[in-house]
Motif scaffolding. Sequence first.
Motif, PDB file in Angstrom:
ATOM      1  N   VAL A   5      24.868  10.532  -7.002  1.00  0.00           N
ATOM      2  CA  VAL A   5      24.396   9.751  -5.864  1.00  0.00           C
ATOM      3  C   VAL A   5      23.544   8.571  -6.329  1.00  0.00           C
ATOM      4  O   VAL A   5      23.568   7.498  -5.710  1.00  0.00           O
ATOM      5  N   ALA A   6      22.801   8.758  -7.413  1.00  0.00           N
ATOM      6  CA  ALA A   6      21.962   7.665  -7.912  1.00  0.00           C
ATOM      7  C   ALA A   6      22.811   6.450  -8.286  1.00  0.00           C
ATOM      8  O   ALA A   6      22.426   5.303  -8.026  1.00  0.00           O
ATOM      9  N   TRP A   7      23.974   6.696  -8.901  1.00  0.00           N
ATOM     10  CA  TRP A   7      24.861   5.581  -9.257  1.00  0.00           C
ATOM     11  C   TRP A   7      25.335   4.863  -8.009  1.00  0.00           C
ATOM     12  O   TRP A   7      25.413   3.630  -7.970  1.00  0.00           O
ATOM     13  N   VAL A   8      25.641   5.615  -6.964  1.00  0.00           N
ATOM     14  CA  VAL A   8      26.124   5.022  -5.718  1.00  0.00           C
ATOM     15  C   VAL A   8      25.052   4.131  -5.109  1.00  0.00           C
ATOM     16  O   VAL A   8      25.326   2.997  -4.698  1.00  0.00           O
ATOM     17  N   ARG A   9      23.818   4.632  -5.032  1.00  0.00           N
ATOM     18  CA  ARG A   9      22.726   3.831  -4.463  1.00  0.00           C
ATOM     19  C   ARG A   9      22.497   2.563  -5.270  1.00  0.00           C
ATOM     20  O   ARG A   9      22.367   1.464  -4.715  1.00  0.00           O
ATOM     21  N   ARG A  10      22.410   2.726  -6.580  1.00  0.00           N
ATOM     22  CA  ARG A  10      22.130   1.582  -7.457  1.00  0.00           C
ATOM     23  C   ARG A  10      23.233   0.523  -7.353  1.00  0.00           C
ATOM     24  O   ARG A  10      22.961  -0.676  -7.247  1.00  0.00           O
ATOM     25  N   THR A  11      24.462   0.978  -7.356  1.00  0.00           N
ATOM     26  CA  THR A  11      25.578   0.041  -7.306  1.00  0.00           C
ATOM     27  C   THR A  11      25.662  -0.651  -5.949  1.00  0.00           C
ATOM     28  O   THR A  11      25.985  -1.847  -5.871  1.00  0.00           O
ATOM     29  N   GLY A  43      25.270   5.170   9.244  1.00  0.00           N
ATOM     30  CA  GLY A  43      26.348   5.847   8.542  1.00  0.00           C
ATOM     31  C   GLY A  43      26.132   5.903   7.044  1.00  0.00           C
ATOM     32  O   GLY A  43      26.445   6.908   6.391  1.00  0.00           O
ATOM     33  N   TYR A  44      25.577   4.837   6.474  1.00  0.00           N
ATOM     34  CA  TYR A  44      25.290   4.806   5.031  1.00  0.00           C
ATOM     35  C   TYR A  44      24.260   5.871   4.663  1.00  0.00           C
ATOM     36  O   TYR A  44      24.449   6.624   3.697  1.00  0.00           O
ATOM     37  N   ARG A  45      23.204   5.970   5.432  1.00  0.00           N
ATOM     38  CA  ARG A  45      22.171   6.977   5.144  1.00  0.00           C
ATOM     39  C   ARG A  45      22.732   8.387   5.316  1.00  0.00           C
ATOM     40  O   ARG A  45      22.418   9.295   4.550  1.00  0.00           O
ATOM     41  N   ARG A  46      23.573   8.574   6.323  1.00  0.00           N
ATOM     42  CA  ARG A  46      24.157   9.898   6.548  1.00  0.00           C
ATOM     43  C   ARG A  46      25.082  10.295   5.402  1.00  0.00           C
ATOM     44  O   ARG A  46      25.102  11.451   4.976  1.00  0.00           O
ATOM     45  N   ALA A  47      25.845   9.314   4.897  1.00  0.00           N
ATOM     46  CA  ALA A  47      26.772   9.612   3.798  1.00  0.00           C
ATOM     47  C   ALA A  47      26.015  10.060   2.560  1.00  0.00           C
ATOM     48  O   ALA A  47      26.390  11.044   1.907  1.00  0.00           O
ATOM     49  N   LEU A  48      24.938   9.358   2.205  1.00  0.00           N
ATOM     50  CA  LEU A  48      24.161   9.734   1.025  1.00  0.00           C
ATOM     51  C   LEU A  48      23.436  11.052   1.228  1.00  0.00           C
ATOM     52  O   LEU A  48      23.316  11.855   0.291  1.00  0.00           O
ATOM     53  N   ALA A  49      22.944  11.286   2.447  1.00  0.00           N
ATOM     54  CA  ALA A  49      22.198  12.518   2.707  1.00  0.00           C
ATOM     55  C   ALA A  49      23.081  13.748   2.529  1.00  0.00           C
ATOM     56  O   ALA A  49      22.620  14.804   2.100  1.00  0.00           O
ATOM     57  N   ARG A  50      24.352  13.629   2.825  1.00  0.00           N
ATOM     58  CA  ARG A  50      25.249  14.779   2.720  1.00  0.00           C
ATOM     59  C   ARG A  50      25.516  15.165   1.272  1.00  0.00           C
ATOM     60  O   ARG A  50      25.959  16.278   0.996  1.00  0.00           O
ATOM     61  N   TYR A  51      25.247  14.268   0.338  1.00  0.00           N
ATOM     62  CA  TYR A  51      25.472  14.578  -1.080  1.00  0.00           C
ATOM     63  C   TYR A  51      24.159  14.736  -1.844  1.00  0.00           C
ATOM     64  O   TYR A  51      24.163  14.904  -3.049  1.00  0.00           O
ATOM     65  N   ALA A  52      23.025  14.680  -1.141  1.00  0.00           N
ATOM     66  CA  ALA A  52      21.729  14.786  -1.810  1.00  0.00           C
ATOM     67  C   ALA A  52      21.399  16.223  -2.172  1.00  0.00           C
ATOM     68  O   ALA A  52      20.627  16.486  -3.087  1.00  0.00           O
ATOM     69  N   ARG A  55      41.414   9.986 -15.923  1.00  0.00           N
ATOM     70  CA  ARG A  55      40.146  10.557 -15.470  1.00  0.00           C
ATOM     71  C   ARG A  55      39.063  10.378 -16.528  1.00  0.00           C
ATOM     72  O   ARG A  55      39.249  10.731 -17.687  1.00  0.00           O
ATOM     73  N   PRO A  56      37.866   9.861 -16.144  1.00  0.00           N
ATOM     74  CA  PRO A  56      36.788   9.717 -17.106  1.00  0.00           C
ATOM     75  C   PRO A  56      36.286  11.065 -17.580  1.00  0.00           C
ATOM     76  O   PRO A  56      36.081  11.977 -16.793  1.00  0.00           O
ATOM     77  N   ALA A  57      36.148  11.214 -18.870  1.00  0.00           N
ATOM     78  CA  ALA A  57      35.694  12.481 -19.436  1.00  0.00           C
ATOM     79  C   ALA A  57      34.270  12.347 -19.943  1.00  0.00           C
ATOM     80  O   ALA A  57      33.723  11.272 -20.027  1.00  0.00           O
ATOM     81  N   GLY A  58      33.709  13.505 -20.354  1.00  0.00           N
ATOM     82  CA  GLY A  58      32.388  13.483 -20.940  1.00  0.00           C
ATOM     83  C   GLY A  58      31.314  13.813 -19.934  1.00  0.00           C
ATOM     84  O   GLY A  58      31.575  14.122 -18.774  1.00  0.00           O
ATOM     85  N   PRO A  59      30.043  13.778 -20.340  1.00  0.00           N
ATOM     86  CA  PRO A  59      28.939  14.096 -19.451  1.00  0.00           C
ATOM     87  C   PRO A  59      28.800  13.062 -18.352  1.00  0.00           C
ATOM     88  O   PRO A  59      29.386  11.983 -18.416  1.00  0.00           O
ATOM     89  N   PRO A  60      27.995  13.366 -17.300  1.00  0.00           N
ATOM     90  CA  PRO A  60      27.862  12.462 -16.167  1.00  0.00           C
ATOM     91  C   PRO A  60      27.440  11.051 -16.556  1.00  0.00           C
ATOM     92  O   PRO A  60      27.901  10.087 -15.967  1.00  0.00           O
ATOM     93  N   GLY A  61      26.565  10.925 -17.553  1.00  0.00           N
ATOM     94  CA  GLY A  61      26.142   9.590 -17.979  1.00  0.00           C
ATOM     95  C   GLY A  61      27.299   8.772 -18.502  1.00  0.00           C
ATOM     96  O   GLY A  61      27.449   7.586 -18.194  1.00  0.00           O
ATOM     97  N   ASP A  62      28.153   9.425 -19.312  1.00  0.00           N
ATOM     98  CA  ASP A  62      29.338   8.728 -19.816  1.00  0.00           C
ATOM     99  C   ASP A  62      30.289   8.370 -18.685  1.00  0.00           C
ATOM    100  O   ASP A  62      30.897   7.298 -18.678  1.00  0.00           O
ATOM    101  N   ALA A  63      30.454   9.283 -17.720  1.00  0.00           N
ATOM    102  CA  ALA A  63      31.338   9.004 -16.582  1.00  0.00           C
ATOM    103  C   ALA A  63      30.814   7.826 -15.783  1.00  0.00           C
ATOM    104  O   ALA A  63      31.582   6.965 -15.345  1.00  0.00           O
ATOM    105  N   GLY A  64      29.489   7.762 -15.567  1.00  0.00           N
ATOM    106  CA  GLY A  64      28.910   6.640 -14.824  1.00  0.00           C
ATOM    107  C   GLY A  64      29.091   5.329 -15.550  1.00  0.00           C
ATOM    108  O   GLY A  64      29.416   4.303 -14.944  1.00  0.00           O
ATOM    109  N   ALA A  65      28.909   5.333 -16.866  1.00  0.00           N
ATOM    110  CA  ALA A  65      29.086   4.111 -17.643  1.00  0.00           C
ATOM    111  C   ALA A  65      30.538   3.663 -17.614  1.00  0.00           C
ATOM    112  O   ALA A  65      30.845   2.472 -17.466  1.00  0.00           O
TER     113      ALA A  65
END
Length: 487
Positions: free
Chosen positions: A333-339, A456-465, A23-33
């Motif tokens: 969610v930002a990481w998901v959109r960007r990726t 479906g893509y927009r609905r998935a992101l909206a549920r986590y916004a 499991r990735p540890a650390g703050p969200p930025g570290d987890a995203g990286a």
Amino acid sequence: MSRAEPGLAGAVRVPAAPPAPDRPAGPPGDAGASRSRRLATGILTAVLSRGVGQVVPLVLIPVTLSYLGPQRYGLWMSVVALTAMAAFADLGLGTGLMTKLAGCYATGDTARARSYVSTAYCLLGTLAAVACALLWSVSPVVPWSAVFNVTDELTPAETRAMVLVWLTAFVVNIPLSLVNRVQYAYQQVGQSNVWLAVGSLVTLPLVLLVVGAGLPPVAVVAVMAAAPLLVTVVNTVWVYWWRMPQLRPRPSAVDRRLAGGLLRISGLFFAVTIVMAVANNVDNLIIAHTLGLASTTAFAIPAKLMMQLGGLMVMVNMPLWAANGEALARGDVAWVRRTARRMTLLSIVSILLPSTALVAFGDRLFAAWLPYPLGGDRWLLVGLALWWLLLSGFSPLMMVQNAAGVVRPQLVGLVVYLGLSVPGKWYGATAYGLTAIPFVGVACYAFTVLPAGLLGYRRALARYASPAVPGRDGGEPVGVSGHPGVR
């Protein structure tokens, strides 16, 4: 208090509520990286292993086509299409397990993950045993020659043997393939890709040995079916007895309550897989009944060549499923959109360049490469290239909604696509020949699945916004739990 918890390298002393071993540890930025690095590693190994794996089918096509002949090869490809359409045989449990394990990976819940793995193996192992028994029981009374429109060149006994060998291997692989889902869910994509490539490479010398020894044609089919299975068995032992022993399936970990949740989310994936598998693999059967088995071969070989490119993009995008599930569980969610944007561009460019080369030079390649002329034209390659370009470019968006458990929009789109494309392809093949098949598929997919998938893509992101979305405090994310989140 502390307890012994087996890790990836052995047993260590950990607190009573440990994080997952990987499991990735650390703050969200570290987890995203960290997540992005694992994704990049998975993509790189997918490209390398797929590149190695592509050599085997390309080398074996002229060998097997020459040894089997157009009729037997056409029969084999039709059976392959039948098993591809039967990909729903795992009841969606493989994809459902991967979605569930992504939440366990994000929260470090090893005990829950082990129960999910054990329960999935129990369900699919029982299913495979029953399916094998039924297959061998009813096979003597099934008119296989009529099912596949086989001519007098092949005896009913030979036809039955080829069908039974391939279908049996397919059924046995249903529970065995769960190990790849577990590896993907725990973002060990590179290792899974390497094992898949080894399975392809082992097939090459075995098939050449069978052909060189002059064994019956059914032996070629048997080797093609059995070699990857044996490698998967070795991978299973390596994962559960060495790499991740804490997830090793065991009867005591089977949980009826978790089985209910797993079956709920798997049910929707099951429905999606049925529709998608039938719609995307019905082409060979349509051609066999409208134009004959020789035409099936003329279509199947270019389609198989193009499928190697499309399969690469599917393999590249599949790690997004688990990565998106973990990111959504953390609220990233930002990481998901960007990726998703980056992977869409990468998928389109990666398919466009080699497919353009195949369209330009494919006819000369086939003439120099194959022992039999195919009789196709360049427009067939254009249609196949457009089909895989569309699917590959859209795959990253599908991975987002799959990770979130938003399944119903794509299911509706696929049902409408199936209803339009099958009669459309049948009419197109009858009226215009092989070339019409991929173009009809592209038009129907763009008109039905594409808009439904975007919704479906927009609905998935909206549920986590919303900041109130469950899962951001370390719990299992909505859409992965199988209760309110499966939509």
